[in-house]
Enzyme design. Structure first.
Site, mmCIF file in Angstrom:
data_model
loop_
_atom_site.group_PDB
_atom_site.id
_atom_site.type_symbol
_atom_site.label_atom_id
_atom_site.label_comp_id
_atom_site.label_asym_id
_atom_site.label_seq_id
_atom_site.Cartn_x
_atom_site.Cartn_y
_atom_site.Cartn_z
ATOM 1 N N ARG A 61 34.262 -40.812 2.194
ATOM 2 C CA ARG A 61 35.289 -40.051 2.904
ATOM 3 C C ARG A 61 36.561 -40.881 3.107
ATOM 4 O O ARG A 61 37.672 -40.444 2.821
ATOM 5 C CB ARG A 61 34.738 -39.589 4.259
ATOM 6 C CG ARG A 61 35.507 -38.431 4.861
ATOM 7 C CD ARG A 61 34.894 -38.018 6.197
ATOM 8 N NE ARG A 61 33.461 -37.773 6.098
ATOM 9 C CZ ARG A 61 32.640 -37.699 7.152
ATOM 10 N NH1 ARG A 61 33.116 -37.834 8.371
ATOM 11 N NH2 ARG A 61 31.348 -37.482 6.987
ATOM 12 N N THR A 80 28.184 -28.430 -3.649
ATOM 13 C CA THR A 80 29.081 -28.711 -2.525
ATOM 14 C C THR A 80 30.403 -29.332 -2.967
ATOM 15 O O THR A 80 31.330 -29.436 -2.163
ATOM 16 C CB THR A 80 28.429 -29.692 -1.532
ATOM 17 O OG1 THR A 80 27.753 -30.680 -2.304
ATOM 18 C CG2 THR A 80 27.466 -28.995 -0.609
ATOM 19 N N ASP A 122 21.917 -38.101 -7.089
ATOM 20 C CA ASP A 122 23.100 -37.899 -6.266
ATOM 21 C C ASP A 122 22.937 -36.515 -5.618
ATOM 22 O O ASP A 122 22.112 -35.716 -6.071
ATOM 23 C CB ASP A 122 24.346 -37.966 -7.159
ATOM 24 C CG ASP A 122 25.610 -37.599 -6.419
ATOM 25 O OD1 ASP A 122 25.819 -38.120 -5.311
ATOM 26 O OD2 ASP A 122 26.394 -36.765 -6.942
ATOM 27 N N LEU A 123 23.681 -36.241 -4.570
ATOM 28 C CA LEU A 123 23.538 -34.951 -3.887
ATOM 29 C C LEU A 123 24.627 -33.950 -4.274
ATOM 30 O O LEU A 123 24.372 -32.964 -4.966
ATOM 31 C CB LEU A 123 23.553 -35.171 -2.368
ATOM 32 C CG LEU A 123 23.523 -33.903 -1.517
ATOM 33 C CD1 LEU A 123 22.187 -33.186 -1.624
ATOM 34 C CD2 LEU A 123 23.820 -34.223 -0.057
ATOM 35 N N ASP A 124 25.861 -34.270 -3.842
ATOM 36 C CA ASP A 124 26.974 -33.333 -4.035
ATOM 37 C C ASP A 124 27.311 -33.172 -5.515
ATOM 38 O O ASP A 124 27.633 -34.148 -6.191
ATOM 39 C CB ASP A 124 28.222 -33.842 -3.290
ATOM 40 C CG ASP A 124 28.006 -33.897 -1.785
ATOM 41 O OD1 ASP A 124 27.537 -32.901 -1.221
ATOM 42 O OD2 ASP A 124 28.311 -34.944 -1.182
ATOM 43 N N LYS A 149 30.205 -46.258 -4.032
ATOM 44 C CA LYS A 149 30.257 -46.144 -5.486
ATOM 45 C C LYS A 149 31.724 -46.350 -5.906
ATOM 46 O O LYS A 149 32.595 -45.880 -5.192
ATOM 47 C CB LYS A 149 29.802 -44.739 -5.944
ATOM 48 C CG LYS A 149 28.357 -44.410 -5.566
ATOM 49 C CD LYS A 149 28.063 -42.938 -5.826
ATOM 50 C CE LYS A 149 26.691 -42.556 -5.263
ATOM 51 N NZ LYS A 149 26.386 -41.124 -5.375
ATOM 52 N N LYS A 179 35.301 -37.481 -6.599
ATOM 53 C CA LYS A 179 33.859 -37.210 -6.619
ATOM 54 C C LYS A 179 33.069 -38.510 -6.506
ATOM 55 O O LYS A 179 33.359 -39.480 -7.206
ATOM 56 C CB LYS A 179 33.471 -36.446 -7.889
ATOM 57 C CG LYS A 179 33.982 -35.017 -7.878
ATOM 58 C CD LYS A 179 33.461 -34.227 -9.054
ATOM 59 C CE LYS A 179 33.948 -32.776 -8.961
ATOM 60 N NZ LYS A 179 33.610 -32.027 -10.179
ATOM 61 N N GLY A 180 32.086 -38.509 -5.628
ATOM 62 C CA GLY A 180 31.242 -39.688 -5.452
ATOM 63 C C GLY A 180 31.858 -40.745 -4.552
ATOM 64 O O GLY A 180 31.212 -41.717 -4.185
ATOM 65 N N ASN A 220 26.705 -36.578 5.400
ATOM 66 C CA ASN A 220 26.123 -35.281 5.750
ATOM 67 C C ASN A 220 24.882 -34.950 4.924
ATOM 68 O O ASN A 220 24.421 -33.803 4.919
ATOM 69 C CB ASN A 220 27.170 -34.174 5.526
ATOM 70 C CG ASN A 220 28.399 -34.352 6.407
ATOM 71 O OD1 ASN A 220 28.287 -34.418 7.629
ATOM 72 N ND2 ASN A 220 29.573 -34.459 5.800
ATOM 73 N N SER A 249 23.296 -40.967 -2.194
ATOM 74 C CA SER A 249 24.542 -40.213 -1.989
ATOM 75 C C SER A 249 25.523 -40.986 -1.130
ATOM 76 O O SER A 249 25.122 -41.771 -0.263
ATOM 77 C CB SER A 249 24.207 -38.890 -1.295
ATOM 78 O OG SER A 249 25.366 -38.278 -0.783
ATOM 79 N N ALA A 250 26.812 -40.725 -1.332
ATOM 80 C CA ALA A 250 27.850 -41.356 -0.514
ATOM 81 C C ALA A 250 28.067 -40.595 0.784
ATOM 82 O O ALA A 250 28.757 -41.053 1.691
ATOM 83 C CB ALA A 250 29.157 -41.399 -1.293
ATOM 84 N N SER A 251 27.447 -39.417 0.881
ATOM 85 C CA SER A 251 27.755 -38.533 2.000
ATOM 86 C C SER A 251 27.030 -38.888 3.287
ATOM 87 O O SER A 251 25.856 -39.238 3.287
ATOM 88 C CB SER A 251 27.412 -37.094 1.627
ATOM 89 O OG SER A 251 27.554 -36.261 2.757
ATOM 90 N N GLU A 267 23.897 -38.074 -11.929
ATOM 91 C CA GLU A 267 25.213 -38.136 -11.294
ATOM 92 C C GLU A 267 26.185 -37.150 -11.914
ATOM 93 O O GLU A 267 26.136 -36.907 -13.115
ATOM 94 C CB GLU A 267 25.805 -39.548 -11.489
ATOM 95 C CG GLU A 267 25.675 -40.465 -10.304
ATOM 96 C CD GLU A 267 26.519 -40.056 -9.114
ATOM 97 O OE1 GLU A 267 27.363 -39.156 -9.255
ATOM 98 O OE2 GLU A 267 26.321 -40.627 -8.031
ATOM 99 N N ASP A 268 27.081 -36.614 -11.100
ATOM 100 C CA ASP A 268 28.135 -35.744 -11.640
ATOM 101 C C ASP A 268 29.490 -36.421 -11.610
ATOM 102 O O ASP A 268 30.480 -35.830 -12.002
ATOM 103 C CB ASP A 268 28.218 -34.445 -10.826
ATOM 104 C CG ASP A 268 28.757 -34.701 -9.431
ATOM 105 O OD1 ASP A 268 28.309 -35.678 -8.777
ATOM 106 O OD2 ASP A 268 29.636 -33.945 -8.981
HETATM 107 C C1 BG6 Z 1 30.098 -37.652 -2.118
HETATM 108 C C2 BG6 Z 1 31.067 -36.603 -2.581
HETATM 109 O O1 BG6 Z 1 28.801 -37.263 -2.450
HETATM 110 O O2 BG6 Z 1 30.177 -37.845 -0.717
HETATM 111 C C3 BG6 Z 1 32.477 -36.944 -2.115
HETATM 112 O O3 BG6 Z 1 31.045 -36.510 -3.996
HETATM 113 C C4 BG6 Z 1 32.483 -37.162 -0.612
HETATM 114 O O4 BG6 Z 1 33.346 -35.906 -2.478
HETATM 115 C C5 BG6 Z 1 31.471 -38.233 -0.239
HETATM 116 O O5 BG6 Z 1 33.765 -37.566 -0.172
HETATM 117 C C6 BG6 Z 1 31.394 -38.477 1.264
HETATM 118 O O6 BG6 Z 1 30.886 -37.322 1.878
HETATM 119 P P1 BG6 Z 1 30.931 -37.000 3.422
HETATM 120 O O7 BG6 Z 1 30.072 -35.770 3.519
HETATM 121 O O8 BG6 Z 1 30.338 -38.160 4.146
HETATM 122 O O9 BG6 Z 1 32.342 -36.779 3.796
HETATM 123 MG MG MG Z 2 28.315 -36.113 -6.715
#
Ligand code: BG6
Ligand code: MG
Length: 217
Positions: A48, A16, A8-10, A144, A44-45, A117, A113-115, A168-169
């Site tokens: 958005r 972050t 996982d990233l964040d 997730k 977390k995880g 970014n 990762s779910a992000s 994972e956190d």
């Molecule tokens: C996850 C974070 O990795 O990504 C969440 O733990 C976050 O807090 C999710 O909402 C989505 O991220 P982003 O950067 O696309 O808004």
């Molecule tokens: Mg995370």
């Protein structure tokens, strides 16, 4: 190689999670809701959109689609203002060592990762080249705790899910890894990660020998 490692990233690779918290706290304050650290664990995880839906539900608030889009885009802008300032120093303790040991030994590694970014952040901290595959919020449909993100990562690595190890956190992320039939390793807040197969405070506690001897359940 017989095993694959998925990160996982964040909150696992980079610190972050605190920026997401600050940005959501600000967004929630717009409709007079105070986002507590305890509730934040549930975000977390989580993607958005799902995060904003959860906050609105907790706040008993409803907004137009337009306002929803605005809140989520403002949150992301705010979040990215913190990300812009990130450097290698924001890589969490012990992470670089574990990543480079695995890499040196040619273990396949993926980001899960779910992000949306994720690539921006990896680039900022100089870790983009570490991963054989990057699966992020732009490439998954189901967030997730659905296992989709990790299953796609395993497929890209050409390693059976049972032989993948996930770091994972988040509560949702450990559930996703377990749902994927993978070995789950929780990093950080023990209180929310009781369902992980293994649990560590941070990567400084994880030795390369431990990772090499890990066996499927
Ligand atoms: C996850 C974070 O990795 O990504 C969440 O733990 C976050 O807090 C999710 O909402 C989505 O991220 P982003 O950067 O696309 O808004
Ligand atoms: Mg995370």
């Amino acid at each position: 190689k017989e095993k694959g490692f998925i990160f996982d990233l964040d909150g696992v690779i980079v610190d972050t999670a605190k920026f997401h918290f600050l940005a959501w706290k600000k967004a929630a304050a717009e409709f007079n809701f105070e986002l507590t650290p305890e509730l934040n664990e549930k975000l977390k995880g989580v993607s958005r959109i799902d995060s904003l839906n959860k906050i609105l539900k907790w706040a008993n608030a409803s907004v137009t689609n337009e306002k929803f889009a605005e809140l989520s885009s403002d949150k992301n802008e705010d979040y990215l203002s913190y990300v812009q300032k990130m450097t290698k120093k924001d890589i969490l303790p012990g992470v670089y060592n574990v990543l480079s040991n695995l890499k040196e030994d040619n273990y396949p590694m993926a980001l899960g990762s779910a992000s949306k970014n994720a690539s921006t952040i990896l680039e900022k901290v100089g870790l983009l080249d570490m991963f054989d595959s990057i699966v992020d919020g732009n490439s998954v449909r189901k967030a997730k705790p659905d296992p989709e993100v990790f299953l796609i990562a395993a497929k890209n690595l050409k390693i059976p899910p049972k032989k993948c190890i996930v770091f994972e956190d988040s509560e949702a992320g450990i559930t996703a890894a377990n749902n994927a039939g993978m070995i789950s390793v929780g990093i950080g807040n023990k209180k929310h990660l009781g369902h992980a197969d293994y649990m560590f405070d941070n990567f400084n506690e994880i030795t390369f020998d431990f990772l090499k001897q890990l066996q499927p359940k």
